[in-house]
Design an enzyme around this catalytic site. Sequence first.
Site, PDB file in Angstrom:
ATOM      1  N   HIS A   1       0.810  -1.218   0.000  1.00  0.00           N
ATOM      2  CA  HIS A   1       0.000   0.000   0.000  1.00  0.00           C
ATOM      3  C   HIS A   1       0.845   1.272   0.000  1.00  0.00           C
ATOM      4  O   HIS A   1       0.309   2.370  -0.105  1.00  0.00           O
ATOM      5  CB  HIS A   1      -1.020  -0.005   1.146  1.00  0.00           C
TER       6      HIS A   1
ATOM      7  N   ASP B   1       0.029  -7.466   1.724  1.00  0.00           N
ATOM      8  CA  ASP B   1       0.538  -6.093   1.780  1.00  0.00           C
ATOM      9  C   ASP B   1       2.064  -6.068   1.858  1.00  0.00           C
ATOM     10  O   ASP B   1       2.635  -5.727   2.890  1.00  0.00           O
ATOM     11  CB  ASP B   1      -0.103  -5.359   2.971  1.00  0.00           C
TER      12      ASP B   1
ATOM     13  N   GLN C   1       0.620   5.877  11.530  1.00  0.00           N
ATOM     14  CA  GLN C   1       0.752   6.365  10.157  1.00  0.00           C
ATOM     15  C   GLN C   1       2.185   6.819   9.862  1.00  0.00           C
ATOM     16  O   GLN C   1       2.749   7.622  10.597  1.00  0.00           O
ATOM     17  CB  GLN C   1      -0.234   7.502   9.905  1.00  0.00           C
ATOM     18  N   GLY C   2       2.735   6.321   8.790  1.00  0.00           N
ATOM     19  CA  GLY C   2       4.109   6.626   8.410  1.00  0.00           C
ATOM     20  C   GLY C   2       5.084   5.516   8.776  1.00  0.00           C
ATOM     21  O   GLY C   2       6.215   5.510   8.322  1.00  0.00           O
ATOM     22  N   ASP C   3       4.645   4.590   9.610  1.00  0.00           N
ATOM     23  CA  ASP C   3       5.489   3.425   9.924  1.00  0.00           C
ATOM     24  C   ASP C   3       5.245   2.305   8.928  1.00  0.00           C
ATOM     25  O   ASP C   3       6.004   1.321   8.873  1.00  0.00           O
ATOM     26  CB  ASP C   3       5.198   2.898  11.330  1.00  0.00           C
ATOM     27  N   SER C   4       4.192   2.434   8.157  1.00  0.00           N
ATOM     28  CA  SER C   4       3.831   1.400   7.188  1.00  0.00           C
ATOM     29  C   SER C   4       5.019   0.986   6.336  1.00  0.00           C
ATOM     30  O   SER C   4       5.820   1.826   5.915  1.00  0.00           O
ATOM     31  CB  SER C   4       2.733   1.912   6.255  1.00  0.00           C
TER      32      SER C   4
HETATM   33  N1  ARG Z   1      -1.345   2.287   7.353  1.00  0.00           N
HETATM   34  C1  ARG Z   1      -0.402   3.030   8.131  1.00  0.00           C
HETATM   35  C2  ARG Z   1       0.611   3.673   7.214  1.00  0.00           C
HETATM   36  O1  ARG Z   1       0.368   3.785   6.032  1.00  0.00           O
HETATM   37  C3  ARG Z   1       0.174   2.203   9.236  1.00  0.00           C
HETATM   38  C4  ARG Z   1      -0.813   2.024  10.284  1.00  0.00           C
HETATM   39  C5  ARG Z   1      -0.393   1.130  11.374  1.00  0.00           C
HETATM   40  N2  ARG Z   1      -1.404   1.278  12.362  1.00  0.00           N
HETATM   41  C6  ARG Z   1      -1.417   0.673  13.535  1.00  0.00           C
HETATM   42  N3  ARG Z   1      -2.351   0.957  14.369  1.00  0.00           N
HETATM   43  N4  ARG Z   1      -0.479  -0.195  13.850  1.00  0.00           N
HETATM   44  O2  ARG Z   1       1.592   4.198   7.661  1.00  0.00           O
END
Ligand code: ARG
Length: 272
Positions: A87, A132, A218-221
């Site tokens: 993603h 993913d 968000q941003g750790d993905s």
């Molecule tokens: N989708 C998020 C990203 O694009 C990562 C989210 C992780 N969330 C969590 N609650 N562990 O960075």
Amino acid sequence: MARTAQPPTKGSVSTVATLARFLKSTLAAGTIALAAVSLQPTSATASPAPVVGGTRAVQGEFPFLVRLSMGCGGSLYSEQIVLTAAHCVNGSGNNTSITVTAGSVDLNSTSAIKVKSTKVLQAPGYNGVGKDWALIKLAQPINLPTLKIADTKSFDNGTFTVAGWGATREGGAQQRYQMKATVPFVSDASCQSSYGADLVPGEEICAGYDQGGVDTCQGDSGGPMFRRDNAGAWLQVGVVSWGLGCARAGYPGVYTEVSTFATAIKNAAATL
Ligand code: ARG
């Protein structure tokens, strides 16, 4: 719950997890930054806590962890291939638009290594649910330690380390300095009680505390979730994927289950 945008329809049911997935796909495109949210005890190396109890990673601690210019994390699968989340990228093919920053916990450091991408390979069959993972080929090798990927479920338990430059609280800003945290394994059954059918148990692994407080965000993905193997070496068991908010009680983080895709990742890497 309040919504500011309409998530894509998934069947007829719109759940919190669906919203989380929507945010995943939306945020991954570039606005987001991630970091480990942590309520852990402050260590000697802790930053002046931009987040309650957050801890900074030490320079050189996780040399395989990289930052991607679209606002994601990644890990060095090899010196010239980064493993990240599907993603975080837009399909497969030649792609020179991504800059990979490595070798420094401080993204602004003049000693940080910066290398461009040449190709992206998004997981075959990726459609926003499960699968993913993606690989990014680099223009030059980066001479830093790589991170082995788990090819068996036998390490899908215990306590995991997560790290990145993402938000240190839900809705927060991305970070200049790499943050880290540890989170315990959560069983598929327990994770399904949180996320229902939005969890793909054969392709995803969950981690977090029942009471919340520690999580990726968000941003750790795309960054790795990892632990020690039997020889004491770091081993990647997950790829940061999604969750409902960050660090909320009852909503663990959801990670791509690396062992499920180990053969696919290996085969894909061989084509790059
Ligand atoms: N989708 C998020 C990203 O694009 C990562 C989210 C992780 N969330 C969590 N609650 N562990 O960075």
